[in-house]
Design an enzyme around this catalytic site. Structure first.
Site, PDB file in Angstrom:
ATOM      1  N   SER A   1      90.448 127.792 102.712  1.00 43.18           N
ATOM      2  CA  SER A   1      90.749 128.948 101.886  1.00 43.18           C
ATOM      3  C   SER A   1      89.561 129.907 101.736  1.00 43.18           C
ATOM      4  O   SER A   1      89.701 130.958 101.127  1.00 43.18           O
ATOM      5  CB  SER A   1      91.199 128.478 100.494  1.00 43.18           C
ATOM      6  OG  SER A   1      90.174 127.713  99.866  1.00 43.18           O
TER       7      SER A   1
ATOM      8  N   LYS B   1      83.510 134.205  96.978  1.00 39.59           N
ATOM      9  CA  LYS B   1      84.944 133.950  97.125  1.00 39.59           C
ATOM     10  C   LYS B   1      85.704 134.413  95.881  1.00 39.59           C
ATOM     11  O   LYS B   1      85.230 134.241  94.749  1.00 39.59           O
ATOM     12  CB  LYS B   1      85.148 132.452  97.365  1.00 39.59           C
ATOM     13  CG  LYS B   1      86.569 132.028  97.687  1.00 39.59           C
ATOM     14  CD  LYS B   1      86.581 130.541  98.019  1.00 39.59           C
ATOM     15  CE  LYS B   1      87.961 130.026  98.341  1.00 39.59           C
ATOM     16  NZ  LYS B   1      87.932 128.586  98.715  1.00 39.59           N
TER      17      LYS B   1
ATOM     18  N   SER C   1      88.084 123.789 103.029  1.00 37.86           N
ATOM     19  CA  SER C   1      88.057 125.228 102.822  1.00 37.86           C
ATOM     20  C   SER C   1      86.758 125.943 103.141  1.00 37.86           C
ATOM     21  O   SER C   1      86.725 127.170 103.195  1.00 37.86           O
ATOM     22  CB  SER C   1      88.456 125.550 101.371  1.00 37.86           C
ATOM     23  OG  SER C   1      89.809 125.238 101.167  1.00 37.86           O
TER      24      SER C   1
END
Length: 470
Positions: free
Chosen positions: A157, A82, A181
């Site tokens: 996210s 990420k 997320s």
């Protein structure tokens, strides 16, 4: 000739093939690069591709295997990280224009552990600015799209990581989870994701070192692959003041041993947050829960309401936003709308607000504790709504009822974060319009192997196949 079918194999299959010399890490890398070249231009999941570094690492891994050296559990496996997580020598933007050219000199501890297990970092995945928001869009790279329908959002996210895994760009990927997320992107993309117990996976470096909210965790296409990756990430770290070692030796070993659910007491609660749930999602999740009776579990539907934890979470989240951005508060006006608004809300939080929130948080924790004295696992829909249009910042209603706050729709996930419990999401089926539905599996602290074992049984009973864009 590149064999793209390698990208359809599980992480466990690939590591076995690599260790047996049936395929080389370079061949595995090329297969995933081919998928990225074909799929990523449409879906925008990987925003920084580290192909040259990955090829050098794959060649080194191949040489080690050929020499007969002992290699790690993730030997030669390409992974994605990420874009809020530091990667040495690979651009890390945090989804923010302020860091669009930022290249860290060090790896985050979670990345270091994955690389120590033999994983090869292939690229960075899209995220909202500083992981703020449940939609994966930012001013640097734009929006990531859902592989089941590119007109829809993959949530966030960790949306970029979820899309990359769901489509075969990589077999596994790292994400972080504070509110939802890992779990809701896994739900929207039809894969497995797990938020571990705080402290199991070290969060170093981060500004809030004692924070039990944001944790690193795996996204994978199978429960076994998630367990394989989790095993590489967990363990005590002197770098983290809340770090703990797991009470189990291997999550993967426990998941592999699981053949049924005999003896498990399972509760299904359709709406723990008091916001409602889409009827089709509830039907699919309820059927998946009941199907576990076929595997030997005792399954009971219960009314379990922890909606009074929503307000305390908002208070905690506000203060958390200020702490996370403390070093950048002078740049507040340069933040995007979501991040700026969250920090401004956090700046209004008082000590009395925090004290009251902590009191209510404790009440909610004990409600969960008492429930887990009667049941081993709690099941609930991971997301109460279906994937929504990619242009929307967030869904604003459910069953015609407007949400009070823009993060209320993720309350079934963030209420688990509030009380420091582990939880995973596993595909429970597909809607009539061919969209995946995630079932959230919650268990007491340090019961990650149990969560993933149940996820394995759900996947076996409800296979959903690959997304159309993959």
């Amino acid at each position: 000739m590149i064999d793209e079918t390698l990208a359809r194999k599980s992480a466990r299959e690939l590591t076995a093939l690599i260790k047996s010399r049936a395929v080389s890490p370079v061949e595995v890398l090329d297969a995933h690069l081919a998928v990225i070249a074909r799929v990523n231009p449409t879906l925008n999941a990987i925003v920084t591709l580290a192909a040259d570094q990955a090829r050098s690492a794959a060649q080194a891994a191949e040489a080690a295997v050929m020499r007969g050296e002992a290699v790690g559990t993730l030997a030669g496996l390409p992974i994605a990280i990420k874009d809020t997580t530091l990667t040495a020598g690979i651009r890390t933007t945090f989804g923010s224009p302020l860091y669009k050219d930022h290249v860290p000199e060090q790896d985050a501890e979670a990345v270091r552990r994955l690389k120590a297990a033999g994983a090869i970092v292939l690229g960075k995945t899209n995220t909202p600015e500083f992981a703020t928001g449940a939609s994966t869009v930012n001013a640097v790279f734009g929006a990531t799209r859902n592989p089941w329908n590119p007109a829809l959002s993959p949530a966030g996210s960790s949306g970029g990581s979820a899309v990359a895994v769901a489509t075969g760009m990589v077999p596994i990927a790292q994400g972080t989870d504070f509110g939802c997320s890992i779990r809701i992107p896994a739900s929207f993309c039809g894969i497995v994701g797990i938020r571990p117990t705080p402290g199991l996976t070290p969060s170093y470096p981060m500004p809030l070192a004692w924070d039990p909210g944001q944790v690193h965790g795996p996204l994978a296409r199978t429960a076994e692959d998630a367990a394989l990756m989790l095993d590489a990430m967990v363990g005590f770290s002197a770098l983290s003041p809340i770090s703990v070692a797991p009470p189990w030796k291997s999550a993967l070993a426990e998941v592999e041993r699981c053949a049924d659910a005999r003896g498990l007491r399972i509760a299904y609660a359709p709406d723990i947050a008091g916001i409602g749930v889409d009827g089709e999602i509830d039907t699919i999740c309820r059927q998946a829960a009941r199907r576990l009776r076929d595997a030997g579990a005792a399954v009971e539907e219960i009314a379990f309401d922890v909606s009074d934890g929503r307000a305390p979470y908002q208070i905690w989240r506000g203060a958390w936003m200020v702490g996370q951005q403390f070093a950048r508060l002078a740049q507040l006006e340069a933040f995007g709308t979501n991040l700026k608004g969250n920090v401004q809300a956090g700046l209004k939080v008082t000590a009395l607000d925090l004290a009251a929130a902590e009191q209510k948080r404790l009440e909610v924790f004990h409600r969960f504790r008492e429930m887990f004295e009667r049941y081993d696992v709690l099941l609930t829909p991971a997301a109460p709504v279906k994937p929504y249009p990619v242009e929307m910042n967030f869904p604003d209603e459910i069953n015609g009822q407007k949400f009070e706050n823009y993060v209320d729709w993720i309350a079934p996930a963030f209420l688990i974060t509030l009380v420091s419990l582990p939880a995973g999401s596993v595909p429970a089926g597909l809607t009539r319009d061919w969209l995946p539905v995630g079932l959230q599996i919650v268990a007491p602290r340090f019961e990650e192997p149990r969560i993933l074992s149940v996820a394995k049984l759900v996947q076996q009973a409800h296979p959903i196949g690959w997304p159309p864009h993959g």
